[in-house]
Design a protein around this motif. Structure first.
Motif, PDB file in Angstrom:
ATOM      1  N   ASP A 236      -4.038  11.013   0.586  1.00  0.00           N
ATOM      2  CA  ASP A 236      -4.916  10.481   1.628  1.00  0.00           C
ATOM      3  C   ASP A 236      -4.826  11.271   2.919  1.00  0.00           C
ATOM      4  OD1 ASP A 236      -6.203   8.566   0.272  1.00  0.00           O
ATOM      5  OD2 ASP A 236      -4.756   6.979   0.697  1.00  0.00           O
TER       6      ASP A 236
ATOM      7  N   VAL B 243      -0.027   8.851  -3.294  1.00  0.00           N
ATOM      8  CA  VAL B 243      -1.293   8.371  -2.730  1.00  0.00           C
ATOM      9  C   VAL B 243      -1.364   8.721  -1.253  1.00  0.00           C
ATOM     10  CG1 VAL B 243      -2.663   6.344  -2.295  1.00  0.00           C
ATOM     11  CG2 VAL B 243      -1.441   6.561  -4.429  1.00  0.00           C
ATOM     12  N   GLN B 244      -0.253   8.530  -0.561  1.00  0.00           N
ATOM     13  CA  GLN B 244      -0.264   8.838   0.867  1.00  0.00           C
ATOM     14  C   GLN B 244      -0.450  10.330   1.104  1.00  0.00           C
ATOM     15  OE1 GLN B 244       3.378   7.077   2.217  1.00  0.00           O
ATOM     16  NE2 GLN B 244       2.256   5.445   3.256  1.00  0.00           N
TER      17      GLN B 244
ATOM     18  N   SER C  25     -14.677  11.592  -1.821  1.00  0.00           N
ATOM     19  CA  SER C  25     -13.373  11.357  -2.428  1.00  0.00           C
ATOM     20  C   SER C  25     -13.589  10.587  -3.712  1.00  0.00           C
ATOM     21  CB  SER C  25     -12.467  10.586  -1.483  1.00  0.00           C
ATOM     22  OG  SER C  25     -12.714   9.229  -1.542  1.00  0.00           O
TER      23      SER C  25
ATOM     24  N   ASP D 285       0.823  -1.197   0.000  1.00  0.00           N
ATOM     25  CA  ASP D 285       0.000   0.000   0.000  1.00  0.00           C
ATOM     26  C   ASP D 285       0.859   1.248   0.000  1.00  0.00           C
ATOM     27  OD1 ASP D 285      -2.385  -1.079  -0.227  1.00  0.00           O
ATOM     28  OD2 ASP D 285      -2.969  -0.912   1.870  1.00  0.00           O
TER      29      ASP D 285
ATOM     30  N   HIS E  60     -10.085  14.815  -2.547  1.00  0.00           N
ATOM     31  CA  HIS E  60     -11.058  15.043  -1.479  1.00  0.00           C
ATOM     32  C   HIS E  60     -11.858  16.303  -1.725  1.00  0.00           C
ATOM     33  CE1 HIS E  60      -9.301  11.814   0.673  1.00  0.00           C
ATOM     34  NE2 HIS E  60      -8.110  12.360   0.622  1.00  0.00           N
TER      35      HIS E  60
ATOM     36  N   SER F  85      -7.762   7.393  -4.536  1.00  0.00           N
ATOM     37  CA  SER F  85      -6.987   6.583  -3.603  1.00  0.00           C
ATOM     38  C   SER F  85      -6.584   5.252  -4.229  1.00  0.00           C
ATOM     39  CB  SER F  85      -7.840   6.336  -2.360  1.00  0.00           C
ATOM     40  OG  SER F  85      -7.016   6.278  -1.237  1.00  0.00           O
ATOM     41  N   TYR F  86      -7.502   4.646  -4.983  1.00  0.00           N
ATOM     42  CA  TYR F  86      -7.167   3.384  -5.637  1.00  0.00           C
ATOM     43  C   TYR F  86      -6.895   3.573  -7.118  1.00  0.00           C
ATOM     44  CZ  TYR F  86      -8.900   1.300  -1.393  1.00  0.00           C
ATOM     45  OH  TYR F  86      -9.084   0.955  -0.092  1.00  0.00           O
TER      46      TYR F  86
ATOM     47  N   THR G 242      -7.483  14.285   3.888  1.00  0.00           N
ATOM     48  CA  THR G 242      -8.908  14.058   4.002  1.00  0.00           C
ATOM     49  C   THR G 242      -9.484  14.865   5.159  1.00  0.00           C
ATOM     50  OG1 THR G 242     -10.563  12.377   4.304  1.00  0.00           O
ATOM     51  CG2 THR G 242      -8.529  12.070   5.481  1.00  0.00           C
TER      52      THR G 242
END
Lengths: 104, 210, 400, 507
Positions: free
Chosen positions: D289, D285-286, D400, B37, D375, D213-214, D292
């Motif tokens: 995220d 991605v982090q 999101s 991840d 977001h 996010s994905y 948010t």
């Protein structure tokens, strides 16, 4: 053949290294020689990273050293280009064969 | 009005490159999801795909290197060098050294290479500057280099390297990098920073016109 | 703060060049096909990197023997050829030639025709300055002011079309008057246009004139001092941009210009109001801004014309009856008027026949262009379009 | 008797040969079919596209989420094949049944292919390639419409019926059919290769660009530097193009590009360190995220220095993708067309694809790093309680989703267009001056200030209330700037005069 190991990378690194030396020997243009130096450094760098990878990666000494090599190569290139331009300014050519005079 | 097949093939090159980059190491079954991840590849055991990828990279590297050896035009040499540098960067990705690969692209391909091209353009009298090298010299250099290469290859292939093939990564390699640079490698790191500063001033001083 | 603008003042051309790195000098051809040379001007630049050491204009790509033709046709037939000289200011060219011939032959022009002439000359000055301003913005990389200027110019061209049927080459002002009388509602339509147009000038100022980047690009670039401007024989906005308050409409009023109340805008010391930082007298910005101010002055003149114009007189008409049959006396005359680009002069020599023995034009663009070699020295490559654009040359008139 | 003939009527009808023929035929077919429909129902089609896209997003999110969950819940140590398949349909069906998810009979067959790595990669690559091509096509049409609006005209109106929606496609077909000229004196090999050297890096940048996010093709831990490197590497193609054309104007364009790009990378990378410091990672991605929870958690509103950094980044990014007012490499009035003066047809189009894609990439970086990525600005506390599938869906879409991301990106692209059609171009010495003497000091000050802020104020001291207050303050400053700009825009003269004009003594 399809199991890629350390030796594969070392062979590529060796060939790149030797090609760099060949370029350094045969090119007359100062910047051509610089390109040869970059090839040699790249060959060495592949070695460092490959040894790091195939020794477990529990530490990343190889990668850090190769980072230093890249940074030093950039510095060296900056200086070398400056020298080339000085050379060109004084001798009006970048042919290194004409650099054998002390007149400057 | 014809769109030749060659053009189509050239159009496919970005796709091919993208594909080869994308399918770089395939993650193993026992991938820790929390690590993946974070975008960290823990191991490269891709088998066939990794092999194909490696041969593509090596092929481009060596072909471009060989082209540099043969080329007489300095700008072409710089472009071939770009190919070599990019392929080597891909090889770093294969070796799970993402950060080094990216740095290679940003510093070498984006910075040093541009500097070289600047140098070429500032110092060439005509855009087609060529320098002739004697044939005998070429042959001699070739023989010497071939011998040297043979010797090195003999050593490389026959040596027994101590290996630990199971790659173990604890946390992100970026974290390791940061920690390493500020702990174990602090002195060389600072030395290199000072060196960079000195080089910057020196290069500016040398290139300046009196 | 360090001075970051490259030494563009030719006065210190003797000062050492500011170049960090020695590079090869390069000869570059700017034109004859180049987006910012306004036609077929060719400028040969000797450059060192981005610095231009020397710029030499080469002309003659649009030569059409305009003066020689004048020796073969009657004056009223030559009027359409004057349209093609400065094709952006056809009315003014017609007027200059007509006035010269009238002075030579002593034709009387009806008063209404004189008002119409002044009015159309000033309308055409606005139209021409609109093109100059718009394309100058284009030279600087601002696309939008160009479209805005052309929007207003189209309305002007509608006015011209209503009077004479043509939108570019009018031949409206002719020897002895004008070819046709105005349409009935012209006065109303024209004042409507002026009411619409006057606030639009503020739009151009906001969008372009006072734009920070635009001021930085043009302020202090291509400076021509007042003495140099006079020495080079510059005229028009280029002269007035250098701070010399000289306008033929005031200095030597021709036609009926002495009846109108208007101002002659000049560069900074004349006090034209708000001047941005970084602008000096005689730079590109001053030359550009003189044009903007002149449009307002032209609006003033046209308003006075519309107010004072005498009613149409059926008997007198708007053109002298003998305008096509007049013989030129064995004499010569030289007359200059104030064109949008400067002083346009016509020299006409008669030999007793209906056809002139010699016609010679003094084009303002041609004379203004000669300063390019002087102003376009030791500047940056990007300053060259700025300087050429601020001269506002029309190649049709330079080459004739 | 000679007859006057019109030369252009004698030329044979246009004939395409080779693959161009197929492309043109296909384009013609699609065009004839689509035009009447699109011009008749533009509104429903737009609405349908939005709704359909939303459903697609949602379906993707649900299905992949399930696959991930199933795979995570069932680590049975089964060997993974080259295809990456671990679960059978039966296993998936069992999982779905155990969670009492409706329609599991069909779903298990839908879900099964999603776990094939190679298939997912191929589909993802196709999607990225499509996105990469669609964004420039749409952005070019949009740029022309925006330019038209700004210049009080209509822009393209003919092709395709409704507001010329097919204009870019028509241009594309035209460019494919155009003759591919190589100047005689050019270095033919480099001339041919150069457009690809500019094109490929900007395509590669999309590989690491998360839209959600994905929604990322390869979640690499150095994604941020990779994207910056790709934007920077593009310059090689431009230099090579300029040099290989053997045209002095092209060389000028190439050197300007190199000069500008290399200089502006320094302030740009410096300010990018600020969100990196805040997030503590290079993973896009982090970083996304982390932001948010509402607009006040976005990095740009973290503290005043981050906001300065955001503005600085945006200006530097304009220079980096050679947009006005930094479009010196291709400045029309000075360098004819700069580095692509000699290019025509397809190769010329490649440069434009690269440029518009780079515009999207730098906007995406701005959005991801500073403005909350995918977001919403809506505070997360306002979310629905997820007790029904509709509410889950609404939460996903409202809070999101890639739509927010693309929407924000296109706002920034719009600002780029707005600037381009408003401002004149600056000069090369001013470009370098503003980089070295203005942007770089500002970037350094922001970096140090942010570091001090983080050490002194973050963590223990700053509570949520203070963050709200800071966010509101920053928003107020932003709003103030915008209102000053709007006021200046409406009453332009006074405002502009006040800011930029000096009243001279005696004037």
């Amino acid at each position: 053949m399809f199991e890629i190991g350390l030796t594969h990378y070392l062979v590529v690194a060796t060939l790149l290294f030797v090609m760099g030396i060949f370029v350094m020997i045969t090119k007359r243009n100062a910047i051509g020689i610089l390109i040869g130096v970059e090839m040699v450094l790249n060959g060495a760098n592949i070695n460092l990273v490959a040894f790091n990878r195939y020794n477990g990666m529990s530490n990343i000494d190889g990668q850090i050293v190769s980072l230093f090599v890249i940074v030093l190569a950039a510095a060296e290139a900056a200086l070398a280009v400056a020298i080339c331009m000085n050379f060109y300014k004084n001798l009006n050519t970048v042919d290194v064969d004409h650099g054998d005079t002390l007149a400057g | 009005m014809t769109l030749r097949l060659k053009k189509i093939l050239l159009l496919m090159t970005p796709l091919a490159i993208a594909l080869s980059f994308a399918t770089a190491p395939v993650q193993a079954a026992d991938t820790d999801l929390s690590l993946s991840d974070q975008g960290i590849q823990t191991s490269a055991d891709g088998g066939l795909l990794e092999a194909l990828m490696f041969y593509a990279c090596a092929g481009v590297t060596l072909a471009c290197g060989f082209a540099i050896c043969l080329s007489k035009n300095i700008v072409r040499m710089a472009v071939y060098l770009f190919g070599t540098l990019a392929a080597v960067a891909l090889m770093y990705f294969l070796l799970l050294a993402n950060f080094i690969g990216v740095i290679q692209l940003i510093v070498y391909a984006g910075g040093t290479l541009i500097l070289l091209i600047f140098g070429v353009m500032l110092t060439s009298k005509s855009p087609w500057a060529k320098f002739e090298v004697k044939r005998s010299e070429l042959i001699a250099a070739g023989i010497v280099c071939a011998l040297f290469a043979g010797m090195l290859l003999f050593v490389v292939v026959n040596a027994e390297w101590p290996l630990e093939t199971d790659a173990v990564v604890v946390g992100s390699s970026m974290t390791q990098f940061g920690t390493g640079l500020l702990t174990d490698y602090l002195v060389p790191f600072e030395a290199i920073s000072v060196l960079l500063l000195v080089v910057m001033i020196g290069a500016a001083y040398m290139a300046r016109q009196e | 703060m360090a001075d970051t603008i490259a030494p563009t003042n030719p006065a210190d051309a003797s000062a050492p060049r500011q170049a960090d790195v020695r590079t090869e000098e390069m000869l570059v051809n700017m034109g004859p096909q180049h987006p910012s040379t306004h036609g077929v001007l060719r400028v040969v630049l000797r450059t060192d990197g981005e610095m231009v050491l020397e710029s030499v204009p080469h002309i003659g790509y649009l030569h059409r023997c305009a003066e020689k033709i004048g020796e073969n046709v009657a004056p009223y037939q030559y009027v359409p050829y004057t349209d093609r000289m400065d094709y952006l200011a056809g009315m003014n060219n017609n007027q200059a030639f007509a006035l010269a011939v009238e002075k030579l032959t002593g034709l009387e022009v009806p008063e209404r025709a004189q008002y119409i002439r002044v009015m159309f000359a000033e309308l055409n000055r606005i139209a021409s300055h609109l093109v100059a301003i718009g394309t100058y913005g284009l030279d600087m990389g601002a696309f939008t002011p160009f479209l805005y200027c052309f929007r207003e110019r189209e309305m002007l061209l509608d006015l011209f079309e209503s009077a004479c049927g043509a939108r570019l080459t009018y031949s409206y002002i002719t020897v002895g008057g004008v070819t046709d009388d105005l349409p009935d509602n012209f006065v109303d339509v024209c004042s409507e246009f002026l009411d619409y147009f006057e606030p639009k000038v503020d739009d151009y100022n906001n969008l372009l004139s006072y734009n920070h980047i635009f001021v930085k690009r043009t302020g202090g670039v291509g400076v021509i001092s007042a003495e140099d401007a006079i020495r080079f024989g510059l005229t028009g906005p280029v002269l007035r941009g250098s701070g010399v308050k000289f306008d033929l409409r005031k200095a030597k009023p021709y036609e009926i210009y002495d009846r109108f109340n208007f101002d002659v805008p000049v560069g900074l010391p004349g006090g034209t109001g708000e001047i941005p930082r970084g602008v000096v007298v005689g730079d590109c910005w001053s030359r550009y801004y003189v044009r903007v101010k002149e449009m307002i002055e032209s609006v003033k003149i046209i308003r006075q014309c519309l107010r004072d114009i005498p009613a149409a007189d059926e008997k007198e008409g708007v053109c002298h009856k003998k305008c096509k049959t007049v013989k030129l006396p064995d004499d010569e005359v030289y007359l200059e008027i104030e064109n949008p680009r400067g002083q346009l002069g016509f020299y006409v020599k008669g030999d007793g026949s209906a056809i002139p023995a010699r016609v010679k034009a003094r084009g303002p663009s041609f004379c203004n262009l000669c300063v390019l070699e002087y102003a376009g020295k030791n500047c940056l490559l990007a300053d060259i379009p700025a300087i050429i654009g601020s001269m506002d040359v029309v190649m049709g008139e330079v080459d004739r | 008797m000679t007859q006057f003939s019109v030369p252009w009527k004698q030329s044979p009808p246009l004939e395409y040969r080779g693959p161009a023929r197929g492309i043109v035929a296909l384009a013609r077919m699609v065009y004839t079919m689509a035009t009447p429909i699109v011009s008749r129902f533009p509104g429903p089609i737009l609405l349908g596209a939005i709704v359909g896209g939303t459903l697609l997003v949602w379906a993707h999110w649900m299905l992949f989420g399930w696959v991930e969950t199933i795979a995570a819940s069932d680590v049975n140590g089964a060997a993974q094949s080259v295809w990456g398949q671990t679960l059978t349909t039966a296993e998936i069906g069992a999982y779905l049944d155990s969670h009492s998810i409706v329609a599991s009979g069909i779903l298990k067959y839908l879900l099964w292919p999603l776990q094939l790595e190679l298939l997912r990669d191929l589909v993802g690559l196709g999607a990225i390639f499509g996105l990469f091509n669609l964004i420039p096509v749409y952005a070019i049409w949009w740029e022309r419409k925006v330019a038209g609006r700004i210049q009080s005209r209509m822009g393209p109106m003919r092709v395709g019926g409704w507001h010329g929606w097919a204009q870019s496609f028509a241009d594309g077909v035209k460019l494919v059919g155009k003759e591919d000229l190589v100047p005689e004196q050019a270095d033919a090999m480099l001339f041919r290769v150069a457009p690809y050297l500019a094109f490929v890096p900007s395509l590669l940048a999309f590989l690491c660009l998360p839209l959600g996010s994905y929604w990322v093709f390869r979640n690499v831990d150095v994604a941020l530097i990779f994207i910056i490197a790709m934007v920077g590497v593009e310059v090689v193609g431009v230099i090579v193009a300029g040099w290989a054309s053997n045209n002095k104007w092209s060389v000028y364009g190439a050197m300007r590009e190199a000069c500008q790009m290399v200089s502006y990378e320094i302030p740009m990378t410096t300010v990018l360190l600020i969100p990196i410091m805040t997030a503590g990672t290079l993973n896009m991605v982090q970083i996304g995220d982390m932001q948010t929870g509402g607009w006040f958690s976005w990095n740009a509103f973290h503290n005043p220095f981050t906001f300065i950094a955001f503005i600085t980044y945006y200006i530097a990014s304009l220079a980096n993708c050679k947009r006005a007012p930094f479009d010196l490499p291709e400045s029309e009035s000075e360098l004819v067309a700069g580095f692509h003066t000699e290019y025509s047809g397809f190769r010329w189009a490649l440069f434009f694809f690269a440029e518009y894609a780079a515009m999207f990439v730098v906007s995406a970086l701005a959005v991801t790093l500073f403005l909350g990525a995918w977001h919403t600005p809506i505070p997360a506390t306002w979310a629905f309680e997820e007790d029904s599938i509709v509410k889950i869906f609404l939460n996903g879409v409202l809070f999101s989703s890639p739509f927010w991301f693309i929407f924000k990106c296109f706002i920034f692209i719009y600002i780029q267009l707005w600037i381009r059609w408003t401002l004149p171009r600056i000069r090369i010495d001013q470009v370098l001056y503003s980089c070295v003497q203005v942007m770089f000091p500002i970037a350094c000050v922001a970096l140090v200030g942010h570091a001090v802020w983080m050490v002194l104020l973050d963590g223990t001291v700053v509570s949520d209330i203070i963050r709200w207050i800071l966010g509101l303050l920053t928003a107020a400053v932003t709003f103030g700037f915008l209102s000053v700009a709007a006021f200046g825009y409406r009453n332009g003269r006074q405002m502009v005069g006040y800011l930029a004009v000096k009243q001279l003594p005696g004037a």
